[in-house]
Design an enzyme around this catalytic site. Sequence first.
Site, PDB file in Angstrom:
ATOM      1  N   THR A 181       4.418   2.224   6.118  1.00  0.00           N
ATOM      2  CA  THR A 181       3.020   1.783   6.034  1.00  0.00           C
ATOM      3  C   THR A 181       2.170   2.670   6.926  1.00  0.00           C
ATOM      4  O   THR A 181       2.573   2.991   8.049  1.00  0.00           O
ATOM      5  CB  THR A 181       2.843   0.306   6.468  1.00  0.00           C
ATOM      6  OG1 THR A 181       1.441   0.068   6.715  1.00  0.00           O
ATOM      7  CG2 THR A 181       3.606  -0.056   7.732  1.00  0.00           C
ATOM      8  N   GLY A 194       4.327  -7.016   4.572  1.00  0.00           N
ATOM      9  CA  GLY A 194       4.303  -7.958   3.443  1.00  0.00           C
ATOM     10  C   GLY A 194       5.511  -7.715   2.552  1.00  0.00           C
ATOM     11  O   GLY A 194       6.178  -8.657   2.098  1.00  0.00           O
ATOM     12  N   ARG A 217      -4.788   7.281   2.698  1.00  0.00           N
ATOM     13  CA  ARG A 217      -3.479   7.053   2.075  1.00  0.00           C
ATOM     14  C   ARG A 217      -3.043   8.243   1.223  1.00  0.00           C
ATOM     15  O   ARG A 217      -1.882   8.304   0.798  1.00  0.00           O
ATOM     16  CB  ARG A 217      -3.527   5.779   1.218  1.00  0.00           C
ATOM     17  CG  ARG A 217      -3.746   4.522   2.042  1.00  0.00           C
ATOM     18  CD  ARG A 217      -2.819   3.400   1.663  1.00  0.00           C
ATOM     19  NE  ARG A 217      -2.939   2.947   0.314  1.00  0.00           N
ATOM     20  CZ  ARG A 217      -3.384   1.746  -0.057  1.00  0.00           C
ATOM     21  NH1 ARG A 217      -3.797   0.884   0.863  1.00  0.00           N
ATOM     22  NH2 ARG A 217      -3.411   1.394  -1.309  1.00  0.00           N
ATOM     23  N   GLY A 238       5.695  -1.988   3.833  1.00  0.00           N
ATOM     24  CA  GLY A 238       5.245  -2.512   5.125  1.00  0.00           C
ATOM     25  C   GLY A 238       5.630  -3.967   5.329  1.00  0.00           C
ATOM     26  O   GLY A 238       6.557  -4.461   4.673  1.00  0.00           O
ATOM     27  N   ALA A 285      15.526  10.671  -1.103  1.00  0.00           N
ATOM     28  CA  ALA A 285      16.696  10.601  -0.218  1.00  0.00           C
ATOM     29  C   ALA A 285      17.636   9.478  -0.633  1.00  0.00           C
ATOM     30  O   ALA A 285      18.864   9.630  -0.583  1.00  0.00           O
ATOM     31  CB  ALA A 285      16.239  10.420   1.232  1.00  0.00           C
ATOM     32  N   ARG A 340      -5.636  -2.574   8.552  1.00  0.00           N
ATOM     33  CA  ARG A 340      -5.700  -4.029   8.300  1.00  0.00           C
ATOM     34  C   ARG A 340      -6.094  -4.753   9.579  1.00  0.00           C
ATOM     35  O   ARG A 340      -7.163  -4.468  10.112  1.00  0.00           O
ATOM     36  CB  ARG A 340      -4.363  -4.533   7.745  1.00  0.00           C
ATOM     37  CG  ARG A 340      -4.499  -5.876   7.032  1.00  0.00           C
ATOM     38  CD  ARG A 340      -3.195  -6.329   6.443  1.00  0.00           C
ATOM     39  NE  ARG A 340      -2.795  -5.534   5.307  1.00  0.00           N
ATOM     40  CZ  ARG A 340      -3.236  -5.699   4.068  1.00  0.00           C
ATOM     41  NH1 ARG A 340      -4.105  -6.631   3.812  1.00  0.00           N
ATOM     42  NH2 ARG A 340      -2.821  -4.933   3.075  1.00  0.00           N
ATOM     43  N   VAL A 390      18.083   8.289  -3.659  1.00  0.00           N
ATOM     44  CA  VAL A 390      18.777   8.694  -4.895  1.00  0.00           C
ATOM     45  C   VAL A 390      19.873   9.719  -4.580  1.00  0.00           C
ATOM     46  O   VAL A 390      21.015   9.592  -5.038  1.00  0.00           O
ATOM     47  CB  VAL A 390      17.762   9.280  -5.908  1.00  0.00           C
ATOM     48  CG1 VAL A 390      18.480   9.921  -7.091  1.00  0.00           C
ATOM     49  CG2 VAL A 390      16.811   8.182  -6.390  1.00  0.00           C
ATOM     50  N   GLY A 417       0.835  -1.206   0.000  1.00  0.00           N
ATOM     51  CA  GLY A 417       0.000   0.000   0.000  1.00  0.00           C
ATOM     52  C   GLY A 417       0.864   1.248   0.000  1.00  0.00           C
ATOM     53  O   GLY A 417       1.823   1.345   0.756  1.00  0.00           O
ATOM     54  N   ASP A 451      -0.282   1.733   8.384  1.00  0.00           N
ATOM     55  CA  ASP A 451      -0.780   0.898   9.492  1.00  0.00           C
ATOM     56  C   ASP A 451       0.093   1.020  10.740  1.00  0.00           C
ATOM     57  O   ASP A 451      -0.363   0.713  11.838  1.00  0.00           O
ATOM     58  CB  ASP A 451      -0.835  -0.574   9.074  1.00  0.00           C
ATOM     59  CG  ASP A 451      -1.759  -0.802   7.895  1.00  0.00           C
ATOM     60  OD1 ASP A 451      -2.577   0.091   7.605  1.00  0.00           O
ATOM     61  OD2 ASP A 451      -1.667  -1.864   7.258  1.00  0.00           O
TER      62      ASP A 451
HETATM   63  O1  F6P Z   1      -1.486  -1.708   4.526  1.00  0.00           O
HETATM   64  C1  F6P Z   1      -2.043  -0.482   4.184  1.00  0.00           C
HETATM   65  C2  F6P Z   1      -3.512  -0.628   3.924  1.00  0.00           C
HETATM   66  O2  F6P Z   1      -4.025   0.633   3.565  1.00  0.00           O
HETATM   67  C3  F6P Z   1      -4.340  -1.238   5.055  1.00  0.00           C
HETATM   68  O3  F6P Z   1      -4.636  -0.310   6.074  1.00  0.00           O
HETATM   69  C4  F6P Z   1      -5.550  -1.735   4.342  1.00  0.00           C
HETATM   70  O4  F6P Z   1      -6.185  -2.780   5.047  1.00  0.00           O
HETATM   71  C5  F6P Z   1      -4.962  -2.214   3.044  1.00  0.00           C
HETATM   72  O5  F6P Z   1      -3.745  -1.510   2.858  1.00  0.00           O
HETATM   73  C6  F6P Z   1      -5.835  -1.992   1.845  1.00  0.00           C
HETATM   74  O6  F6P Z   1      -5.228  -2.608   0.761  1.00  0.00           O
HETATM   75  P1  F6P Z   1      -5.555  -2.315  -0.761  1.00  0.00           P
HETATM   76  O7  F6P Z   1      -5.000  -0.966  -1.110  1.00  0.00           O
HETATM   77  O8  F6P Z   1      -4.886  -3.416  -1.490  1.00  0.00           O
HETATM   78  O9  F6P Z   1      -7.055  -2.304  -0.889  1.00  0.00           O
END
Ligand code: F6P
Length: 325
Positions: free
Chosen positions: A127, A106, A258, A104, A24, A173, A26, A13, A129
């Site tokens: 992230t 993953g 985001r 993040g 930074a 999440r 680069v 994400g 999150d």
């Molecule tokens: O990990 C960041 C995040 O925005 C989480 O808060 C949310 O659950 C997830 O990504 C949403 O994922 P996507 O953008 O794949 O829908």
Amino acid sequence: MPPTRVAVLTSGGDAPGMNAAIRAVVRAGEARQIEVYAVRDGFSGLIAGRFERLGVRDVGGIIDRSGTVLGSTRCEDMRTAGGQASAAEQLAARGIEALVVIGGNGSQAGALALAQRGVAVAGIASTIDNDLPGTDVSIGAATAVDVALEAIDRLRVTAASHKRVFLVEVMGRDTGHLALAAGLAGGAEAIVLPERPQEPEMVAATLLAGYARGKRHAIVVVAEGAGSGARGLAEHFDSHRQRLGFEWRITVLGHVQRGGTPNAADRMLATRLGAAAVDALGAGQAGVLLGIVDGRIAATPLAAVAARRKPLDAQLLELAGLVSR
Ligand code: F6P
């Protein structure tokens, strides 16, 4: 030997401040005579070999931009041995000795997989999150809280006018870091978190007690990962509408969180971590996640952070309970 060629990618994400981190990497790289290559579209672009040389001017004017100029993906292939082998081969084929992964948990799991294949990798904690271990705060989290706060402040106005309950669902999440911060700073009457499940009836009792004390508004911040989120609570309130006697509305903030313009804290953090990643690789320190612990740059082994979750801050939790009267 310090690397002479380093690639950088953003993954998972997008988070406000990712661009400041790319910038930074680069510029710190160039200052240390390292050639920096952009990888387009995260690990998918790495596996497909989408590289591009980046110079200092290519990253001008992006420090204030949200999202990621490199593009990002959630790459299923990177979970497979075949995908990981192709990713490592693409780097080797270009003589790129090291990789910076901005993302993040993953994404850092992907970084770890490459590290285990002998690639020199430095991760940068990024992230909204804010659930990555190895850092007190990750890039994007502060701005995402700001966005949630702006919404909460506006919702409180209309909530008070109508004496309504607002259920505000925030991202995160399966963790509640973002919800806890937004709820605490937003003065929420209740905060519902995956780590602290609450029966809907308990939440209703808290809200009714507030109204009984003379409140005119009620804000409940609900983490998306807490049960079935705001909708789960709303269903309960709906089926007990007569008895509870309050009106409720739902606002799901979702991906809006985001897209905020990266705030000062995120730009500073991203700039520090971007340069720190280059420094770490230059010093031969690989297989680590760069984060901030107690105000200082910290490098934590990827094996200790990837695909793990940071526990909630117990003091913040206690504080939230203390002040939501
Ligand atoms: O990990 C960041 C995040 O925005 C989480 O808060 C949310 O659950 C997830 O990504 C949403 O994922 P996507 O953008 O794949 O829908």
